[in-house]
Design a protein around this motif. Structure first.
Motif, PDB file in Angstrom:
ATOM      1  N   VAL A 115      56.455  20.483  16.288  1.00 52.91           N
ATOM      2  CA  VAL A 115      56.539  20.386  14.685  1.00 52.91           C
ATOM      3  C   VAL A 115      55.221  20.751  13.925  1.00 52.91           C
ATOM      4  O   VAL A 115      54.224  20.067  14.363  1.00 52.91           O
ATOM      5  N   LEU A 116      55.199  21.296  12.784  1.00 51.43           N
ATOM      6  CA  LEU A 116      54.021  21.577  12.153  1.00 51.43           C
ATOM      7  C   LEU A 116      54.503  20.837  10.843  1.00 51.43           C
ATOM      8  O   LEU A 116      55.444  21.241  10.209  1.00 51.43           O
ATOM      9  N   LEU A 117      53.840  19.514  10.586  1.00 53.35           N
ATOM     10  CA  LEU A 117      54.137  19.007   9.358  1.00 53.35           C
ATOM     11  C   LEU A 117      53.239  18.961   8.153  1.00 53.35           C
ATOM     12  O   LEU A 117      52.145  19.026   8.161  1.00 53.35           O
ATOM     13  N   THR A 118      54.035  19.787   7.116  1.00 52.31           N
ATOM     14  CA  THR A 118      53.068  20.106   5.894  1.00 52.31           C
ATOM     15  C   THR A 118      53.546  19.493   4.797  1.00 52.31           C
ATOM     16  O   THR A 118      54.748  18.714   4.619  1.00 52.31           O
ATOM     17  N   ALA A 119      52.675  19.531   3.485  1.00 47.45           N
ATOM     18  CA  ALA A 119      53.160  18.935   2.542  1.00 47.45           C
ATOM     19  C   ALA A 119      52.297  19.660   1.634  1.00 47.45           C
ATOM     20  O   ALA A 119      51.057  20.009   1.841  1.00 47.45           O
ATOM     21  N   SER A 120      52.401  19.962   0.289  1.00 49.22           N
ATOM     22  CA  SER A 120      51.730  20.511  -0.601  1.00 49.22           C
ATOM     23  C   SER A 120      50.186  19.596  -1.036  1.00 49.22           C
ATOM     24  O   SER A 120      50.480  18.532  -0.744  1.00 49.22           O
ATOM     25  N   GLU A 121      49.203  20.365  -1.308  1.00 47.73           N
ATOM     26  CA  GLU A 121      47.907  19.699  -1.595  1.00 47.73           C
ATOM     27  C   GLU A 121      48.146  18.633  -2.388  1.00 47.73           C
ATOM     28  O   GLU A 121      47.451  17.353  -2.206  1.00 47.73           O
ATOM     29  N   GLU A 122      48.910  18.801  -3.512  1.00 50.97           N
ATOM     30  CA  GLU A 122      49.290  17.848  -4.593  1.00 50.97           C
ATOM     31  C   GLU A 122      49.946  16.683  -4.027  1.00 50.97           C
ATOM     32  O   GLU A 122      49.224  15.479  -4.178  1.00 50.97           O
ATOM     33  N   ALA A 123      50.970  16.824  -3.179  1.00 50.39           N
ATOM     34  CA  ALA A 123      51.571  15.813  -2.743  1.00 50.39           C
ATOM     35  C   ALA A 123      50.682  14.948  -1.640  1.00 50.39           C
ATOM     36  O   ALA A 123      50.384  13.638  -1.604  1.00 50.39           O
ATOM     37  N   ARG A 124      49.722  15.815  -0.955  1.00 48.27           N
ATOM     38  CA  ARG A 124      48.919  14.854   0.059  1.00 48.27           C
ATOM     39  C   ARG A 124      47.774  14.155  -0.698  1.00 48.27           C
ATOM     40  O   ARG A 124      47.490  12.972  -0.171  1.00 48.27           O
ATOM     41  N   LEU A 125      47.280  14.670  -1.667  1.00 50.73           N
ATOM     42  CA  LEU A 125      46.229  13.843  -2.431  1.00 50.73           C
ATOM     43  C   LEU A 125      46.747  12.669  -3.113  1.00 50.73           C
ATOM     44  O   LEU A 125      46.161  11.410  -3.109  1.00 50.73           O
ATOM     45  N   ALA A 126      48.118  12.813  -3.757  1.00 55.04           N
ATOM     46  CA  ALA A 126      48.553  11.808  -4.238  1.00 55.04           C
ATOM     47  C   ALA A 126      48.909  10.755  -3.291  1.00 55.04           C
ATOM     48  O   ALA A 126      48.810   9.556  -3.560  1.00 55.04           O
ATOM     49  N   ARG A 127      49.593  11.080  -2.108  1.00 51.82           N
ATOM     50  CA  ARG A 127      49.822  10.183  -1.168  1.00 51.82           C
ATOM     51  C   ARG A 127      48.546   9.276  -0.911  1.00 51.82           C
ATOM     52  O   ARG A 127      48.592   8.143  -0.481  1.00 51.82           O
ATOM     53  N   ARG A 128      47.315   9.910  -0.466  1.00 51.58           N
ATOM     54  CA  ARG A 128      46.087   9.524   0.022  1.00 51.58           C
ATOM     55  C   ARG A 128      45.925   8.478  -0.977  1.00 51.58           C
ATOM     56  O   ARG A 128      45.285   7.297  -0.960  1.00 51.58           O
ATOM     57  N   ALA A 129      45.789   9.002  -2.310  1.00 52.02           N
ATOM     58  CA  ALA A 129      45.345   8.137  -3.444  1.00 52.02           C
ATOM     59  C   ALA A 129      46.081   7.088  -3.415  1.00 52.02           C
ATOM     60  O   ALA A 129      45.297   5.674  -3.696  1.00 52.02           O
TER      61      ALA A 129
END
Ligand SMILES: Nc1ncnc2c1ncn2[C@@H]1O[C@H](COP(=O)(O)OP(=O)(O)OP(=O)(O)O)[C@@H](O)[C@H]1O
Ligand SMILES: Nc1ccn([C@H]2C[C@H](O)[C@@H](COP(=O)(O)O)O2)c(=O)n1
Length: 242
Positions: A162-176
């Motif tokens: 599996v390649l698990l992806t998410a948009s840059e926006e979603a990834r930055l928001a999750r990490r923040a």
């Protein structure tokens, strides 16, 4: 002499490989998938983080590629593979927290882009996967291994990839949200280096933005955590008949 009988009620070992960029949810989703399926769990990113911690601890200059590789070859690393409590120990020291520090996160790509280090950790990662095919924590049920090059280099023969992806926006928001407890503009800005700069550096040695042949993409941008876990389990059921 007749061949040894295999128990038809014992399922064949299952190996699930999950890759993706920073903040896509690999670690949290892989742990949940492993728990659901009764499999061991290997966080290969934690191995690169532990290698970085070890080099810093040993006073090795991270720009000295040969010294870094030599240090990693003798690193006394013990990776826990219980998805409920995957500890990381180096020489008996619990480094689980230390390897998540901002300093290690900022430095890890320098070690992860060292090709000799990659060869050594790849060897250890394959050993860990093989151990779970025959025994180990999972008693032969298998393993979920996650990182950047598991689907393509470490375990291209995995039963489900599996390649698990998410948009840059979603990834930055999750990490923040995870690091700063909120996802306002300032918090997102403060996580940019940890997520996007690191991905750019790590991309020099691994391809984790586009799925290789036979690897299924799960885009979690519009999914919540439970939906993402279910989507990955769906891929495993479809590709590995579980
Ligand atoms: N589908 C999802 N929806 C919302 N939040 C999620 C989802 N998946 C994961 N998260 C959250 O996003 C954060 C980042 O997830 P995680 O640490 O698992 O990502 P990662 O891909 O392993 O990142 P890294 O490679 O940087 O370690 C965590 O706080 C996690 O709980
Ligand atoms: N298979 C892997 C796993 C990880 N890395 C690198 C990329 C990251 O910068 C670092 C830490 O990973 P994380 O804990 O953030 O998932 O290790 C890699 O190159 N290959």
């Amino acid at each position: 002499m007749p061949a040894a009988a295999t128990d038809p009620t014992t399922p064949a070992p299952l190996v699930v490989a999950i890759d993706g960029p920073s903040g896509s949810g690999k670690s949290s989703v892989s742990k949940a998938v492993a728990r659901e399926l009764g499999l061991a769990y290997l966080d290969t990113g934690a191995m690169y983080r532990a290698a970085t911690w070890w080099c810093v601890e040993q006073g090795v200059e991270l720009t000295d590629a040969d010294a870094v590789a030599a240090a990693v070859r003798v690193m006394p690393l013990v990776m826990g593979v219980d998805p409920a409590a995957p500890g990381v120990h180096v020489g008996g020291t619990d480094v689980g927290e230390a390897i998540r520090s901002t300093a290690i996160t900022a430095a890890v790509s320098a070690v992860a882009t060292n090709l000799d280090v990659r060869a050594e950790l790849r060897r250890l990662q394959r050993e860990a996967i093989d151990a779970e095919r025959t025994g180990g924590f999972s008693q032969g049920r298998g393993m979920v291994a996650e990182g950047r090059d598991i689907t393509t280099v470490v375990a291209p023969d995995a039963d489900a990839r599996v390649l698990l992806t998410a948009s840059e926006e979603a990834r930055l928001a999750r990490r923040a949200l995870e690091v700063h407890g909120e996802a306002g503009d300032a918090a997102v800005e403060a996580t940019r280096d940890q997520v996007l700069r690191r991905d750019q550096d790590d991309s020099a040695v691994s391809q984790f933005h586009v799925a290789a042949d036979g690897v299924v993409t799960v885009d979690s941008s519009a999914l919540d955590f439970a939906q993402t876990v279910e989507a990955v389990l769906g891929v495993v059921r479809e590709h590995a008949n579980r």
